[in-house]
Design an enzyme around this catalytic site. Structure first.
Site, PDB file in Angstrom:
ATOM      1  N   ASP B 331       0.801  -1.222   0.000  1.00 46.62           N
ATOM      2  CA  ASP B 331       0.000   0.000   0.000  1.00 46.62           C
ATOM      3  C   ASP B 331       0.836   1.276   0.000  1.00 46.62           C
ATOM      4  O   ASP B 331       0.397   2.293  -0.535  1.00 46.62           O
ATOM      5  CB  ASP B 331      -0.968   0.010   1.186  1.00 46.62           C
ATOM      6  CG  ASP B 331      -2.094  -1.009   0.997  1.00 46.62           C
ATOM      7  OD1 ASP B 331      -2.181  -1.615  -0.085  1.00 46.62           O
ATOM      8  OD2 ASP B 331      -2.893  -1.189   1.924  1.00 46.62           O
ATOM      9  N   TYR B 416     -10.128  -1.756   0.781  1.00 47.72           N
ATOM     10  CA  TYR B 416      -9.963  -1.900   2.219  1.00 47.72           C
ATOM     11  C   TYR B 416      -9.825  -0.575   2.920  1.00 47.72           C
ATOM     12  O   TYR B 416      -9.261   0.371   2.400  1.00 47.72           O
ATOM     13  CB  TYR B 416      -8.742  -2.776   2.536  1.00 47.72           C
ATOM     14  CG  TYR B 416      -9.203  -4.092   3.073  1.00 47.72           C
ATOM     15  CD1 TYR B 416      -9.520  -5.134   2.226  1.00 47.72           C
ATOM     16  CD2 TYR B 416      -9.402  -4.250   4.429  1.00 47.72           C
ATOM     17  CE1 TYR B 416     -10.015  -6.314   2.717  1.00 47.72           C
ATOM     18  CE2 TYR B 416      -9.891  -5.430   4.928  1.00 47.72           C
ATOM     19  CZ  TYR B 416     -10.202  -6.457   4.078  1.00 47.72           C
ATOM     20  OH  TYR B 416     -10.708  -7.618   4.573  1.00 47.72           O
TER      21      TYR B 416
HETATM   22 CU   LIG Z   1      -8.692  -9.036   4.673  1.00 47.29          CU
END
Ligand SMILES: [Cu+2]
Ligand SMILES: [Ca+2]
Ligand SMILES: [Ca+2]
Ligand SMILES: [Ca+2]
Ligand SMILES: [Ca+2]
Ligand SMILES: [Cu+2]
Lengths: 674, 674
Positions: B331, B416
């Site tokens: 990320d 996410y």
């Molecule tokens: Cu996960």
């Protein structure tokens, strides 16, 4: 507004009422042939009614009743009598409540053998004799020493006794360490310990077996007295000790810390021993011995768990001094629930919590009310339960705060306070957690002490020790017939379909079903699969077995090598998780008698799995052990803090629902664009 | 009333202001020889100013300044330019702020080698070309298929791309999976994936390399089109899909959940990037790449940590379909802090929290303000921090509620959402925690899919994956020279002094000091000592080394076998804790360039310990990895819940203070008898 309605079904698990305790006590007193006393100072040589507690209904009977297929089980009590006159302990079943007319000796039914009298907990009556014995046989002969060394007399020394009481079955020899007369006595050892043999129920046979003064052993009081007077012993010279263990605030309140409020009223309700909270409902109780427990735990009306309960809190200590050299505390033998005292509003639980009284009968002459000893509250956990912010292709936000119900007791067993929480989340998860606080046990610092811990105050060692907690988790998922599954990941080398000459390690899911009790006894010191599940053979919408996952939070040390005779009494601590086939006769993983006959324990959990029964499509019980290694340090003075000192197990749905049930929560928040 | 006073020292760690970003941007544009563009749609073949971010001061300079021994370090910015025209990436240092006059190429200083252009993050400009390419080369040729199979056109399919982009250094081939046009697109795959080669900075060289439709591979668009039209391919027949991923509440609000209030005002204060809270103070910042960080963390005025920061969030996925077969997300290569968006009051943080705006310049034409993207609040944790109830010998109660300060951002990187918390406790402990929520990544269900996860919706697989988070913990305990210690327990067989023929296994304390970086690199798959400490050689009142313990909370899976070329880019994930000697040149454990040149990563953490330096009395940095294995299940729909899905590290004093500092808290409560 509540989503559900209270009913009376939970009462099948309710603790005895004050009236019921009294009725049982009176019934037992009417059995003249038993010759029972209920006086708190009953001598060990007499027959003493030690405990009255609810006898749980047989599970099949309770389920039939709860599910409308049977009548309400007869309410029964267990009565524990210490038959000093006969040299044994008996457990009696007394029924029917509230007006008992029958009793039956169930000792050998329950424990397969007689319970020897020395397996008993030390009662208030025995303590009274012990203190009298110490005054007569020890203190009165050592007044000069006590005055010069400790500026104290027997009356101003506080006793802290160690367990087990000896090294073999039948022993009842207790090292008693003396501490300064502060409420922080546990961290105020003076350097004087006495080994008393109180094996006989007749106190006139009791004897001092050894003494320890300033790190040196003496065979008799006279020996110590003589050597002290003759100057052949290195004396402890009294020095005023500060009350470094005081909990009195040193600072004036600054501003009130943040407080939580129910601005539109409580979203949960407590009626008798039944709690309703949003989609949750459960019954609760508090056993004097094992402590807090809940039954018939339902989410959206469907039973998830039959029972979730505390079983045992055990600690093993290390020391070079005798008081804590052999120490292994088994709290349920003294009583965990017994010490669930009043909770302080705004500290132990939020101000606005609902507080519930409990009633107990353990080592008392009459039932005792413990005001506000359970608290129940909904708490804003200060974080979202779920949320998503979208800004690719779409713009929207959805989320909800994590607001959950906490069911709590705090039990202060001597030095330590355990905070017990069962937490009910809107995602369908339930958590059982324990945190430790209160005073550490400490010993007087002598040569060699530092091998067993760190110094935490003047001449005081904080002894290394473990905390092991056992929970019983009887999940019933869509009926009682369940299986035990494990899931984990594994890297597998695969060729890429679009580039077959190229290989890559790709994670795969590895699933297993463990089929026998011994396969499913997962030892602490072995690598265990990362996901553990109790599963139904019923499938969710997508064809997967509906299950709950057990996620254990633990920082446990080593419990005790199995070579030690005392280990069998704590054999549950071998396993992070062990799965057994449910039996009414295997109600607890420990017992009232394990502490004082630790070498021949009334309950040896490992026997539950020794028969290695099948756990395939059976009623399964998971026994979960969490804990932590505690190496005391200066910041344990005055009290251990809860932060970081805990453990527990999170029970979370895994393919149980077809989607996250919190999507139905009234707390959901959504913003769309514009 | 605050205990301390704000000052300006924290500004040395402050993120760039909106004005500073603009000044740096304008300065770079004035360097005509660099020929830089700041237009968001700059083509990959041109030179694009991608990022402006604070360049942290050298630690020695910052410490000298903070400790009054040096002047304020010159403020500097890092500028990242993607030199498409030249085929490389450059990092420039630009100074002094706020009015820069100098710049210098620091690329090889920082990375020891040149950064190839294809190590760059895909920019908005490149995405625009990719979408245009897909429309022209794919969608426009498959209108019938798209219509019949998905009732969609190219405009109504949402792309979700996978990384890494290929299998070897220099590759830039991306599998793009298409998803239905919902805000829950991540769990709405349609079963159509395309592999695009966009290696050249010149988009006219881009090509479709492969396609996957309904589980079958095709070499070209024409091939798929022909076979689809001729009926020789098994067609996906469009069926209306429900928005099962919607976060819209289905239930009306019932009653407001409990809320927390500061009845007497806030006990903390935020001024610029400095926070004061009771005995705590710290500076904070938010890196566009690595996210949240705090500096100069002090308790009672004494520095505990120089830096505590998020470093990387990495996930490895498993699948049988190409889109997620090789997926390894890093990320920080996309930007963790970049996606710290506005926090929703009452859900993401309590209503009464203090909200702080942040400003960033990453892949944008002008600096952008992110309103309320950090929240800071004190929270009543709903439990006592410590308490003891005495009823043996003494009757008293002392305790205090656990009220702590939370510093939070939430970053939504595509599917996410990570919730990042640094929590400051009154016991002197600090915790770094992360929880995951938001949407799982999902793939279209084909034969063999179930080896890699569970089905979670109609034709949708929730793919097995890991979450690994790396934190940098630069504790400085009483100066920068510290050591790394471990403590644990061990049973030792000893003879009882009062009964020498009898032996017992007694726990002892085992302490060790690990002296080199490699000794102190504690691998996840090995047994590590239970207590890990950064310690000073300064002693507390009782002669013990003053230390902080690192207690790691993690449920990590396996990161990736070291045989894989991609593993070096995540070599920090090998270790639960690794200790290095601090270097300004080892600022981060990962880099902006690890994702897109994962096979030859700009930062390979394992190199930090390859030189195996001494860590005895050095400035130590602990790199802590926490995480969890995620086997998605039906309850991950619509969103993963935070409960149970997290990890972190608790930094707690251990013989650092002479007693628990919370005894000085104004929140202490005490009741004596009577
Ligand atoms: Cu996960
Ligand atoms: Ca069995
Ligand atoms: Ca069961
Ligand atoms: Ca190094
Ligand atoms: Ca350091
Ligand atoms: Cu402890």
């Amino acid at each position: 507004p509540l989503r559900g309605k209270h009913d009376d079904y939970s009462l099948v698990f309710a603790d005895l009422t004050q009236e019921e305790y009294s009725q049982v006590q009176q019934y037992m007193l009417r059995q003249k042939n038993l010759d029972i006393s209920t006086h708190q100072l009953t001598k060990p040589s007499d027959n003493y009614l030690f405990l009255i507690d609810l006898s749980l209904p047989k599970k099949a009977d309770a389920l039939a009743y709860l599910d409308g297929k049977g009548s309400k089980p007869v309410r029964e009590a267990t009565v524990v009598v210490f038959h000093g006159a006969q040299g044994y302990i008996k457990e009696y079943l007394v029924w029917p409540l509230p007006n008992p007319t029958h009793h039956r000796d169930v000792t050998t039914d329950r424990y397969k053998e007689q319970l020897p009298i020395n397996a008993r907990t030390v009662t208030v009556g025995e303590y009274a004799l012990l203190f009298r014995f110490l005054e007569a046989e020890v203190f009165s002969h050592l007044e000069k020493l006590l005055k010069e060394s400790f500026n104290a007399s027997g009356k101003t020394l506080n006793a802290f006794e160690q367990m087990p009481r000896g090294v073999r079955s039948g022993d009842r020899q207790t090292w008693i360490a003396f501490h300064r007369d502060f409420s922080s006595m546990y961290i105020q050892p003076v350097g004087f310990e006495v080994l008393v043999d109180h094996k006989s129920v007749n106190a006139s046979y009791w004897a001092v077996k050894r003494l320890l003064y300033n790190g040196v052993y003496f065979d008799t009081v006279a020996d110590l007295q003589k050597k002290y007077d003759s100057g052949s012993v290195k004396k402890i010279v009294y020095k005023k000790s500060l009350d470094y263990g005081s909990l009195k605030p040193r600072t004036k309140p600054l501003q009130v810390a943040p407080q939580q409020f129910y601005m539109e009223g409580k979203r949960f309700s407590v009626n008798h021993n039944q709690v309703l909270y949003l989609d949750w409902s459960f019954a609760f109780g508090l056993s004097s011995l094992t402590g807090m427990r809940v039954f018939d735990v339902r989410f959206k009306g469907e039973r998830i768990a039959y029972e979730l309960s505390v079983q045992e809190a055990m600690s093993v200590y290390g020391s070079v001094t005798p008081g804590m050299m052999l120490t292994k505390f088994f709290d349920s033998s003294i009583g965990i629930g017994r010490f669930a005292h009043e909770l302080v509003r705004g500290v132990d639980c939020p101000y606005a919590a609902t507080y519930v009284d409990t009633y107990r009968y353990i080592d008392v002459p009459v039932p005792v009310r413990f005001r506000n000893s359970i608290c129940i509250f909904e708490h804003n956990m200060g974080q979202p339960l779920r949320r998503h912010f979208a800004d690719f292709f779409h713009n929207s936000y959805g989320g909800m705060v994590n607001s959950a119900l906490v069911f709590r007791t705090i039990t202060a067993i001597g030095n330590y306070d355990y905070m017990w929480d069962f937490i009910f989340y809107q995602s369908g998860a339930v958590e059982a957690k324990v945190h430790a606080t209160g005073y550490i046990s400490a010993s007087y610092l002598v040569n060699g002490s530092l091998k067993h811990g760190h110094q935490v105050a003047e001449n005081v060692l904080g002894n290394i020790h473990t905390h092991f907690i056992n929970f019983k988790v009887d999940l019933d998922l869509l009926g009682v017939k369940n299986v035990f599954q494990t899931k984990d990941m594994e890297f597998v080398n695969v060729s890429l379909p679009w580039m077959p000459h190229h290989y890559a390690m790709v994670p795969q899911l590895v699933e297993n079903q463990l089929k026998t009790e011994q396969e499913a006894a997962l030892r602490y010191n072995t690598k265990t699969p990362r996901y553990l599940h109790i599963a139904s053979d019923k499938l969710n919408r997508w064809g997967h077995q509906r299950s709950y996952r057990l996620q254990v939070y633990s920082f446990a040390g080593d419990h005790l090598p199995e070579s030690q005779a005392e280990e069998k009494a704590m054999s549950w601590a071998r396993y992070k998780v062990a799965i057994t086939k449910h039996k009414d006769s295997e109600q607890t993983s420990s017992s009232l008698y394990n502490q004082n006959d630790v070498w021949s324990p009334a309950v040896d959990f490992s026997k539950y799995i020794a028969d290695n029964e099948s756990i395939e499509n059976e009623d399964l019980v998971a026994w979960v052990t969490a804990g932590f290694l505690h190496i005391p340090h200066s910041e344990d003075i005055p009290n251990t803090v809860t932060v970081g000192n805990g453990g527990g197990v999170l029970l979370r749905p895994h393919n149980y629902f077809d989607e996250d049930p919190s999507i139905d929560s009234p707390d959901g928040v959504y913003f769309g664009p514009g």
